[in-house]
Scaffold this motif. Structure first.
Motif, mmCIF file in Angstrom:
data_model
loop_
_atom_site.group_PDB
_atom_site.id
_atom_site.type_symbol
_atom_site.label_atom_id
_atom_site.label_comp_id
_atom_site.label_asym_id
_atom_site.label_seq_id
_atom_site.Cartn_x
_atom_site.Cartn_y
_atom_site.Cartn_z
ATOM 1 N N GLY A 1 86.021 9.671 -20.572
ATOM 2 C CA GLY A 1 87.265 10.201 -21.098
ATOM 3 C C GLY A 1 88.440 9.939 -20.190
ATOM 4 O O GLY A 1 89.535 9.561 -20.641
ATOM 5 N N VAL A 2 88.242 10.137 -18.890
ATOM 6 C CA VAL A 2 89.299 9.875 -17.909
ATOM 7 C C VAL A 2 89.636 8.393 -17.875
ATOM 8 O O VAL A 2 90.802 7.999 -17.804
ATOM 9 C CB VAL A 2 88.868 10.372 -16.510
ATOM 10 C CG1 VAL A 2 89.899 9.993 -15.457
ATOM 11 C CG2 VAL A 2 88.636 11.870 -16.529
ATOM 12 N N ARG A 3 88.589 7.557 -17.939
ATOM 13 C CA ARG A 3 88.802 6.115 -17.885
ATOM 14 C C ARG A 3 89.648 5.618 -19.060
ATOM 15 O O ARG A 3 90.488 4.730 -18.898
ATOM 16 C CB ARG A 3 87.453 5.391 -17.855
ATOM 17 C CG ARG A 3 87.571 3.890 -17.691
ATOM 18 C CD ARG A 3 86.237 3.266 -17.348
ATOM 19 N NE ARG A 3 85.257 3.425 -18.419
ATOM 20 C CZ ARG A 3 84.168 4.166 -18.329
ATOM 21 N NH1 ARG A 3 83.915 4.843 -17.218
ATOM 22 N NH2 ARG A 3 83.318 4.261 -19.341
ATOM 23 N N SER A 4 89.443 6.203 -20.230
ATOM 24 C CA SER A 4 90.208 5.793 -21.415
ATOM 25 C C SER A 4 91.699 6.035 -21.223
ATOM 26 O O SER A 4 92.532 5.231 -21.662
ATOM 27 C CB SER A 4 89.713 6.545 -22.651
ATOM 28 O OG SER A 4 88.346 6.266 -22.901
ATOM 29 N N VAL A 5 92.032 7.144 -20.559
ATOM 30 C CA VAL A 5 93.441 7.453 -20.289
ATOM 31 C C VAL A 5 93.993 6.551 -19.198
ATOM 32 O O VAL A 5 95.096 5.993 -19.313
ATOM 33 C CB VAL A 5 93.603 8.938 -19.901
ATOM 34 C CG1 VAL A 5 95.039 9.237 -19.501
ATOM 35 C CG2 VAL A 5 93.167 9.830 -21.046
ATOM 36 N N LEU A 6 93.224 6.380 -18.115
ATOM 37 C CA LEU A 6 93.680 5.565 -16.994
ATOM 38 C C LEU A 6 93.907 4.115 -17.396
ATOM 39 O O LEU A 6 94.793 3.439 -16.850
ATOM 40 C CB LEU A 6 92.668 5.638 -15.844
ATOM 41 C CG LEU A 6 92.488 7.003 -15.177
ATOM 42 C CD1 LEU A 6 91.432 6.925 -14.079
ATOM 43 C CD2 LEU A 6 93.806 7.520 -14.621
ATOM 44 N N ASN A 7 93.129 3.621 -18.352
ATOM 45 C CA ASN A 7 93.280 2.235 -18.794
ATOM 46 C C ASN A 7 94.621 1.964 -19.455
ATOM 47 O O ASN A 7 95.017 0.801 -19.602
ATOM 48 C CB ASN A 7 92.149 1.859 -19.758
ATOM 49 C CG ASN A 7 90.852 1.566 -19.037
ATOM 50 O OD1 ASN A 7 90.846 1.125 -17.886
ATOM 51 N ND2 ASN A 7 89.732 1.808 -19.697
ATOM 52 N N LEU A 8 95.312 3.017 -19.869
ATOM 53 C CA LEU A 8 96.603 2.857 -20.533
ATOM 54 C C LEU A 8 97.767 2.821 -19.537
ATOM 55 O O LEU A 8 98.905 2.582 -19.943
ATOM 56 C CB LEU A 8 96.831 3.994 -21.534
ATOM 57 C CG LEU A 8 95.831 4.065 -22.701
ATOM 58 C CD1 LEU A 8 96.121 5.294 -23.565
ATOM 59 C CD2 LEU A 8 95.892 2.793 -23.535
ATOM 60 N N LEU A 9 97.496 3.063 -18.263
ATOM 61 C CA LEU A 9 98.546 3.031 -17.247
ATOM 62 C C LEU A 9 98.935 1.590 -16.936
ATOM 63 O O LEU A 9 98.102 0.680 -16.995
ATOM 64 C CB LEU A 9 98.065 3.719 -15.973
ATOM 65 C CG LEU A 9 97.748 5.216 -16.085
ATOM 66 C CD1 LEU A 9 97.155 5.712 -14.767
ATOM 67 C CD2 LEU A 9 98.993 6.002 -16.454
ATOM 68 N N PRO A 10 100.203 1.360 -16.566
ATOM 69 C CA PRO A 10 100.628 -0.017 -16.284
ATOM 70 C C PRO A 10 99.902 -0.645 -15.097
ATOM 71 O O PRO A 10 99.610 -1.843 -15.115
ATOM 72 C CB PRO A 10 102.131 0.113 -16.020
ATOM 73 C CG PRO A 10 102.358 1.557 -15.722
ATOM 74 C CD PRO A 10 101.329 2.307 -16.500
ATOM 75 N N ILE A 11 99.584 0.149 -14.062
ATOM 76 C CA ILE A 11 98.886 -0.417 -12.916
ATOM 77 C C ILE A 11 97.476 -0.839 -13.304
ATOM 78 O O ILE A 11 96.976 -1.879 -12.852
ATOM 79 C CB ILE A 11 98.860 0.588 -11.735
ATOM 80 C CG1 ILE A 11 98.220 -0.033 -10.487
ATOM 81 C CG2 ILE A 11 98.129 1.858 -12.133
ATOM 82 C CD1 ILE A 11 98.973 -1.200 -9.929
ATOM 83 N N SER A 12 96.826 -0.059 -14.187
ATOM 84 C CA SER A 12 95.477 -0.416 -14.645
ATOM 85 C C SER A 12 95.519 -1.684 -15.482
ATOM 86 O O SER A 12 94.665 -2.566 -15.335
ATOM 87 C CB SER A 12 94.873 0.732 -15.451
ATOM 88 O OG SER A 12 94.842 1.921 -14.706
#
Length: 255
Positions: free
Chosen positions: A202-213
């Motif tokens: 769940g956390v990874r799905s959100v983090l993947n949407l960040l520009p740095i990711s």
């Protein structure tokens, strides 16, 4: 000799010349600032060398430097376009520098253009240095150079918009604290050093949407895996670019 040979001709210089002069000034100011050099050059270089030579984090199969180099390149873009630019512009706004420049013949859009060009010049120097270090550590890049260029340009646009938005809406001290905090958080949670698969789903799905990711994953897909064009990551960066630059243009306060 005609009567008008030595007649003064007052007026502003051509916009192109003004932008060039301001870009050179902004670049020199970036490179002379010790804190900026720490963020843009020293920290990315140390992270690349340290985590490539010391087995601290499990980066998966293959050489650590092949995983780390794309992430550190993304970190370099963020450190210059977002953190460094936000802090510098925030204090220029606090001390009235932007207000005075806004009253000069240099148009405000040209000033923002000069700042962006200075960021790009600094990034070129960063990329050259980090690439040399990575090759010395045994890096073996692959993929399409055009895809790498497109990712870095969109990443720069996204982080520049967010940095200018922060600098133009918060007080200088708040910008300093927030920019450094975001830098540290995204260093850990943006896929730069720690692989994204180490985070819960769940956390990874959100983090993947960040520009740095998106930037680090896109660069990694191209440079480490040989992907031709990471459209998903490019799309995320494009959305952040439009949102960030649009919000900065609307809400930026010059004093």
């Amino acid at each position: 000799m005609s009567a008008g040979t030595y007649t003064p001709k007052p007026g502003a210089a051509p916009v192109g010349r003004m932008i060039g002069a301001q870009t050179a000034l902004e670049t020199r100011m970036l490179l002379r600032n010790g804190e900026q050099l720490l963020l843009t050059v020293i920290i990315p270089s140390l992270l690349l060398v340290l985590f490539s030579t010391v087995d601290i984090i499990d980066t998966g199969a293959g050489k650590s430097v092949d995983f780390l180099t794309p992430g550190v390149l993304a970190l370099a873009v963020m450190s210059t376009a977002f953190t460094g630019q936000a802090i510098a512009t925030g204090f220029e706004r606090r001390y009235g520098v932007l207000k005075r420049l806004g009253a000069s013949p240099l148009p405000r859009w040209a000033l923002m253009t000069s700042k962006t060009l200075a960021v790009l010049v600094t990034e070129v120097l960063q990329v050259v240095l980090l690439t040399v270090i990575a090759f010395a550590l045994g890096w073996s890049p692959h993929g399409n150079p055009f895809a790498v260029l497109l990712l870095m340009v969109l990443g720069t646009a996204a982080f520049s918009g967010l940095g200018l938005l922060m600098a133009g809406t918060l007080k200088a001290e708040a910008t300093l604290a927030a920019a450094n905090l975001v830098f540290l958080l995204l260093l850990v949670a943006g896929g730069v050093i720690v692989p994204m698969d180490k985070f819960p789903g769940g956390v990874r799905s959100v983090l993947n949407l960040l520009p740095i990711s998106a930037l680090s994953d896109g660069l990694r897909d191209v440079l480490a895996s040989g992907a031709s064009m990471p459209w998903g990551d490019l799309g995320i960066l494009a959305v952040w670019s439009v949102l960030g630059l649009g919000a900065a243009a609307k809400f930026f306060r010059w004093e």
